[in-house]
Design a protein around this motif. Sequence first.
Motif, PDB file in Angstrom:
ATOM      1  N   SER A  48       0.807  -1.220   0.000  1.00 46.88           N
ATOM      2  CA  SER A  48       0.000   0.000   0.000  1.00 46.88           C
ATOM      3  C   SER A  48       0.843   1.274   0.000  1.00 46.88           C
ATOM      4  O   SER A  48       0.285   2.366  -0.059  1.00 46.88           O
ATOM      5  CB  SER A  48      -0.917   0.015   1.226  1.00 46.88           C
ATOM      6  OG  SER A  48      -0.152   0.192   2.418  1.00 46.88           O
ATOM      7  N   GLY A  49       2.148   1.159   0.054  1.00 49.53           N
ATOM      8  CA  GLY A  49       3.015   2.321   0.233  1.00 49.53           C
ATOM      9  C   GLY A  49       2.969   3.334  -0.900  1.00 49.53           C
ATOM     10  O   GLY A  49       2.997   2.975  -2.073  1.00 49.53           O
ATOM     11  N   VAL A  50       2.879   4.616  -0.507  1.00 47.53           N
ATOM     12  CA  VAL A  50       2.896   5.732  -1.452  1.00 47.53           C
ATOM     13  C   VAL A  50       3.920   6.733  -0.939  1.00 47.53           C
ATOM     14  O   VAL A  50       3.777   7.266   0.169  1.00 47.53           O
ATOM     15  CB  VAL A  50       1.504   6.421  -1.537  1.00 47.53           C
ATOM     16  CG1 VAL A  50       1.561   7.640  -2.431  1.00 47.53           C
ATOM     17  CG2 VAL A  50       0.444   5.445  -1.986  1.00 47.53           C
ATOM     18  N   VAL A  70       0.049   5.271   8.320  1.00 42.96           N
ATOM     19  CA  VAL A  70       1.312   5.619   8.971  1.00 42.96           C
ATOM     20  C   VAL A  70       2.295   6.105   7.918  1.00 42.96           C
ATOM     21  O   VAL A  70       2.388   5.546   6.832  1.00 42.96           O
ATOM     22  CB  VAL A  70       1.900   4.438   9.779  1.00 42.96           C
ATOM     23  CG1 VAL A  70       1.045   4.131  10.995  1.00 42.96           C
ATOM     24  CG2 VAL A  70       2.052   3.193   8.932  1.00 42.96           C
ATOM     25  N   TRP A  71       3.006   7.156   8.266  1.00 44.54           N
ATOM     26  CA  TRP A  71       3.986   7.796   7.382  1.00 44.54           C
ATOM     27  C   TRP A  71       5.347   7.373   7.901  1.00 44.54           C
ATOM     28  O   TRP A  71       5.761   7.793   8.983  1.00 44.54           O
ATOM     29  CB  TRP A  71       3.748   9.300   7.457  1.00 44.54           C
ATOM     30  CG  TRP A  71       4.424  10.158   6.460  1.00 44.54           C
ATOM     31  CD1 TRP A  71       4.452  10.023   5.103  1.00 44.54           C
ATOM     32  CD2 TRP A  71       5.136  11.368   6.755  1.00 44.54           C
ATOM     33  NE1 TRP A  71       5.134  11.070   4.537  1.00 44.54           N
ATOM     34  CE2 TRP A  71       5.551  11.908   5.530  1.00 44.54           C
ATOM     35  CE3 TRP A  71       5.445  12.042   7.940  1.00 44.54           C
ATOM     36  CZ2 TRP A  71       6.289  13.087   5.445  1.00 44.54           C
ATOM     37  CZ3 TRP A  71       6.159  13.220   7.858  1.00 44.54           C
ATOM     38  CH2 TRP A  71       6.583  13.736   6.630  1.00 44.54           C
ATOM     39  N   THR A 176      10.759  16.279   4.371  1.00 49.19           N
ATOM     40  CA  THR A 176      11.225  15.019   3.807  1.00 49.19           C
ATOM     41  C   THR A 176      10.056  14.143   3.373  1.00 49.19           C
ATOM     42  O   THR A 176       9.074  14.003   4.094  1.00 49.19           O
ATOM     43  CB  THR A 176      12.061  14.251   4.867  1.00 49.19           C
ATOM     44  OG1 THR A 176      13.171  15.066   5.233  1.00 49.19           O
ATOM     45  CG2 THR A 176      12.548  12.926   4.342  1.00 49.19           C
ATOM     46  N   SER A 177      10.180  13.562   2.183  1.00 53.66           N
ATOM     47  CA  SER A 177       9.165  12.599   1.732  1.00 53.66           C
ATOM     48  C   SER A 177       9.397  11.279   2.441  1.00 53.66           C
ATOM     49  O   SER A 177      10.533  10.859   2.655  1.00 53.66           O
ATOM     50  CB  SER A 177       9.242  12.395   0.217  1.00 53.66           C
ATOM     51  OG  SER A 177       8.761  13.535  -0.449  1.00 53.66           O
ATOM     52  N   ARG A 178       8.305  10.650   2.816  1.00 56.15           N
ATOM     53  CA  ARG A 178       8.325   9.332   3.447  1.00 56.15           C
ATOM     54  C   ARG A 178       7.231   8.500   2.784  1.00 56.15           C
ATOM     55  O   ARG A 178       6.495   8.991   1.937  1.00 56.15           O
ATOM     56  CB  ARG A 178       8.100   9.469   4.951  1.00 56.15           C
ATOM     57  CG  ARG A 178       9.247  10.211   5.648  1.00 56.15           C
ATOM     58  CD  ARG A 178       9.047  10.285   7.162  1.00 56.15           C
ATOM     59  NE  ARG A 178      10.225  10.828   7.797  1.00 56.15           N
ATOM     60  CZ  ARG A 178      10.477  12.134   7.958  1.00 56.15           C
ATOM     61  NH1 ARG A 178       9.609  13.023   7.540  1.00 56.15           N
ATOM     62  NH2 ARG A 178      11.578  12.532   8.537  1.00 56.15           N
TER      63      ARG A 178
END
Length: 190
Positions: A48-50, A70-71, A176-178
């Motif tokens: 599911s990660g984006v 959750v990030w 920061t992108s996570r």
Amino acid sequence: MNLVRAMPAESQWDLLEEYLLNSRFDVAWIDTEDVDEAAKRFRADSCSGVLCDLDTAFDLIESDEQETLVWIGTHSPGWSVSVTMNRGFTLSEESSTGGRGILAHWHMAGLYELADEGMVYYHDGEYVGRVGEEAFQGYALDLDPDDAGFREQVEYYLILAGRITGRFLDRDWFATSRVLYRVPRDAWPR
């Protein structure tokens, strides 16, 4: 670098306010830089990660209110961070199995008076204790949460987390992108 007495450049509370996380800040730091491993430990659905920044994560919450989001991403050398973006999040000792350590902190600024306010530490499948009272006491020697208001207590715990993990919250941290993951409803017992 020795961070035992270091202080952040900016108020941790003010940064949470500015970036709209202070109404509910549910965060855990895990002693691995492997984001996929951290996601598995928090029982997130790896498919599911984006990859996204914080603003996009907030936008995605509005489109999916059914599951916990959750990030998760790197925090500092040796550490990842997981920020729960909605709902309550359950974490258990088993998340730290295999020799991992996890620092966990939760607060809701809107309530101010929480009996369980604090930061806890899990290591290798066991609850170790409250950070500052039990584990990592050396990082708290110059900080005094006694007789402090709610805001000062939150600041205290976030300073402790920064000292232990080697990084305080700062503007770059929020920029920061996570990876935003979904945690299925049945992943943790309720």
